[in-house]
Structures are given as C-alpha cells and as structure tokens.
Design a protein around this motif. Structure first.
Motif, PDB file in Angstrom:
ATOM      1  N   ALA A  40       0.834  -1.210   0.000  1.00 61.23           N
ATOM      2  CA  ALA A  40       0.000   0.000   0.000  1.00 61.23           C
ATOM      3  C   ALA A  40       0.866   1.258   0.000  1.00 61.23           C
ATOM      4  O   ALA A  40       0.551   2.247  -0.667  1.00 61.23           O
ATOM      5  N   GLU A  41       1.965   1.212   0.726  1.00 57.48           N
ATOM      6  CA  GLU A  41       2.860   2.370   0.799  1.00 57.48           C
ATOM      7  C   GLU A  41       3.592   2.589  -0.538  1.00 57.48           C
ATOM      8  O   GLU A  41       3.737   3.731  -0.978  1.00 57.48           O
ATOM      9  N   PHE A  42       3.996   1.511  -1.199  1.00 57.08           N
ATOM     10  CA  PHE A  42       4.582   1.661  -2.546  1.00 57.08           C
ATOM     11  C   PHE A  42       3.552   2.279  -3.491  1.00 57.08           C
ATOM     12  O   PHE A  42       3.860   3.175  -4.272  1.00 57.08           O
ATOM     13  N   LYS A  43       2.317   1.795  -3.401  1.00 51.73           N
ATOM     14  CA  LYS A  43       1.250   2.326  -4.263  1.00 51.73           C
ATOM     15  C   LYS A  43       1.111   3.835  -4.055  1.00 51.73           C
ATOM     16  O   LYS A  43       0.986   4.607  -5.001  1.00 51.73           O
ATOM     17  N   ARG A  44       1.141   4.258  -2.790  1.00 51.01           N
ATOM     18  CA  ARG A  44       1.001   5.679  -2.471  1.00 51.01           C
ATOM     19  C   ARG A  44       2.196   6.475  -3.025  1.00 51.01           C
ATOM     20  O   ARG A  44       2.026   7.528  -3.625  1.00 51.01           O
ATOM     21  N   ARG A  45       3.392   5.944  -2.847  1.00 54.87           N
ATOM     22  CA  ARG A  45       4.581   6.698  -3.252  1.00 54.87           C
ATOM     23  C   ARG A  45       4.741   6.783  -4.776  1.00 54.87           C
ATOM     24  O   ARG A  45       5.386   7.694  -5.269  1.00 54.87           O
ATOM     25  N   PHE A  46       4.166   5.807  -5.494  1.00 57.57           N
ATOM     26  CA  PHE A  46       4.290   5.836  -6.964  1.00 57.57           C
ATOM     27  C   PHE A  46       2.957   6.177  -7.620  1.00 57.57           C
ATOM     28  O   PHE A  46       2.747   5.886  -8.797  1.00 57.57           O
ATOM     29  N   GLU A  47       2.059   6.818  -6.871  1.00 55.59           N
ATOM     30  CA  GLU A  47       0.750   7.204  -7.391  1.00 55.59           C
ATOM     31  C   GLU A  47       0.919   8.034  -8.664  1.00 55.59           C
ATOM     32  O   GLU A  47       1.795   8.901  -8.736  1.00 55.59           O
ATOM     33  N   GLY A  48       0.098   7.744  -9.671  1.00 56.17           N
ATOM     34  CA  GLY A  48       0.145   8.537 -10.908  1.00 56.17           C
ATOM     35  C   GLY A  48       1.140   8.039 -11.945  1.00 56.17           C
ATOM     36  O   GLY A  48       1.134   8.496 -13.083  1.00 56.17           O
ATOM     37  N   LYS A  49       1.993   7.093 -11.576  1.00 58.27           N
ATOM     38  CA  LYS A  49       2.938   6.541 -12.551  1.00 58.27           C
ATOM     39  C   LYS A  49       2.240   5.436 -13.357  1.00 58.27           C
ATOM     40  O   LYS A  49       1.506   4.631 -12.780  1.00 58.27           O
TER      41      LYS A  49
END
Ligand code: G4P
Ligand code: NA
Ligand code: NA
Length: 194
Positions: A40-49
């Motif tokens: 979930a944290e990876f998803k948040r940090r790479f949001e929009g890619k």
C-alpha cells in the motif's frame, strides 16, 4: 518512526559485519499483513505513474513483489539468477558483481516478458551496494522498457547503492533507510523522510 521502522526496531537483529537480520518477518518467515502495508505504501509513493509491470529478483523479492502487485493490479516478473532448463528462447542477461559474496552472478529475464511497451516498477527487499538492482535496470533498458520507479523495503544508507541509483536520476523509494546500526546496543538510526 513509520510502521516498518518500528518493526525493524522490534524484531530486527544486528549481526556481525553490519548485517541486519529480518528473518522473522521479511526474509524467511514472512508477515503478510506487513507485506500488504508495504504494498500500500509503494502504491502511495508511486501514485500517478503508468506502471504496468513489477520486476523483482529471486528469492526474497518475490513475496514482497507479489503482495505489492495486488495494489497495482499488474503482473510480476522475477529475474532468475541461474540458467535453468525451464528458461527457453531469447533472454536478457546482465552480469552483476556480488559485493558480499565476492563473485559474479547473472540476472536473467526471458524476452517474452519484457518489451518496449512496459512501464516497470522494480521492487526488492534490500538495497546495499545495489549490484543486483543495477542488473535489473540494465535488463529493463535492454528491453527498451521504462523504469518508472524503484521500491525498496530496507536500504542500508551507509552503503553505496542508494546514492548511486539516485544519482542516475531514478525515483528510488526506500520504506526504511538505516543510516547506522550498532551491534552492541542493538540501536538504529533511520534517515528522516517526508
Ligand atoms: P547488492 O550489491 O545487490 O546490494 O547486494 P550485496 O552483494 O551487497 O548483498 C547480497 C545479498 O545480501 C542480497 O540478497 C542482499 O539483498 C542481501 N543483503 C545485503 N545486506 C543485507 C542485510 O544487512 N541483511 C539482509 N537480510 N540481507 C542483506 P540476495 O543474495 O540477492 O539474496 P536473496 O534475495 O536470494 O535472499
Ligand atoms: Na534480494
Ligand atoms: Na536477500
């Protein structure tokens, strides 16, 4: 401290030679609820890619990449470290030097599973000297694909890999960066992050 730093403090064991053992939740026994938080944290940090594929390397990267992939809804490809009879057809191969083991290894991915259409998130458990990671980057480049980012669970900030990769211009997100650890006292210094 974030959730991962707290877990490292609670269950991580510092052993000789600046090795951080996280066998009880990451590298041997795996805490899947923690993996889900990591994803979930990876998803948040790479949001929009525009990530359409996750690339990792056997063995320890696979479990983390698979759980993270459920947040991205994309397939996972894992690079192999040895040629096997199950590998058919054309392959991308990168030679990497292992600092720890003082030997050369190969990183191998079938050309069937990586092409110029791919926008790749690279995931791994540890970043130390970054040799394996550089092998993965080489393979993405050989395929003509795009590295959208690199997600690492634990970066050893006192080893060279992190600054080498950031200097190359990649978005490298490490969920915990250990800048120092003390075997005698069992204490950690984590790098401040946003
Ligand atoms: P590097 O250049 O790729 O950073 O790797 P290095 O040779 O420094 O490290 C070799 C292996 O040891 C890598 O796993 C790396 O993830 C792991 N490693 C490095 N430092 C630590 C540490 O402090 N703690 C733990 N637990 N692992 C560490 P690998 O050989 O690719 O193994 P695996 O993924 O098959 O488990
Ligand atoms: Na690894
Ligand atoms: Na490892």
């Amino acid at each position: 401290m974030n959730f991962l730093e707290e877990r490292i403090v609670k269950d991580g064991i510092i052993t000789e030679g600046n090795v951080l053992k996280v066998d009880s939740f990451l590298n041997h026994q795996m805490d899947i609820e923690l993996f889900d938080q990591i994803g979930a944290e990876f998803k948040r940090r790479f949001e929009g890619k525009p990530i359409n594929k996750i690339l990792t390397i056997e063995a320890s990267g696979i479990g983390i990449a698979c759980v993270a992939a459920q947040h991205f809804k994309v397939p996972v490809v894992f690079a192999k470290k040895t040629q096997s009879i199950n590998l058919e057809g054309e392959m991308y191969v990168a030679e990497v030097e292992s600092f720890t083991h003082r030997c050369k290894n190969q990183v191998i991915v079938s050309q069937k599973f990586l092409s110029e259409e791919d926008h790749v998130l690279i995931i791994d458990d540890f970043l130390a000297n970054g040799c394996a990671l550089q092998g993965l980057i080489q393979i993405v480049q050989a395929a003509g694909a795009t590295v959208e980012g690199i997600g690492i669970v634990i970066e050893k900030g006192f080893q060279a890999g992190g600054s080498i990769i950031r200097n190359l211009g990649y978005q490298l997100e490490s969920l915990a960066i250990v800048d120092a650890m003390d075997e005698k006292t069992g204490t950690f210094v984590f790098r401040e992050q946003k």
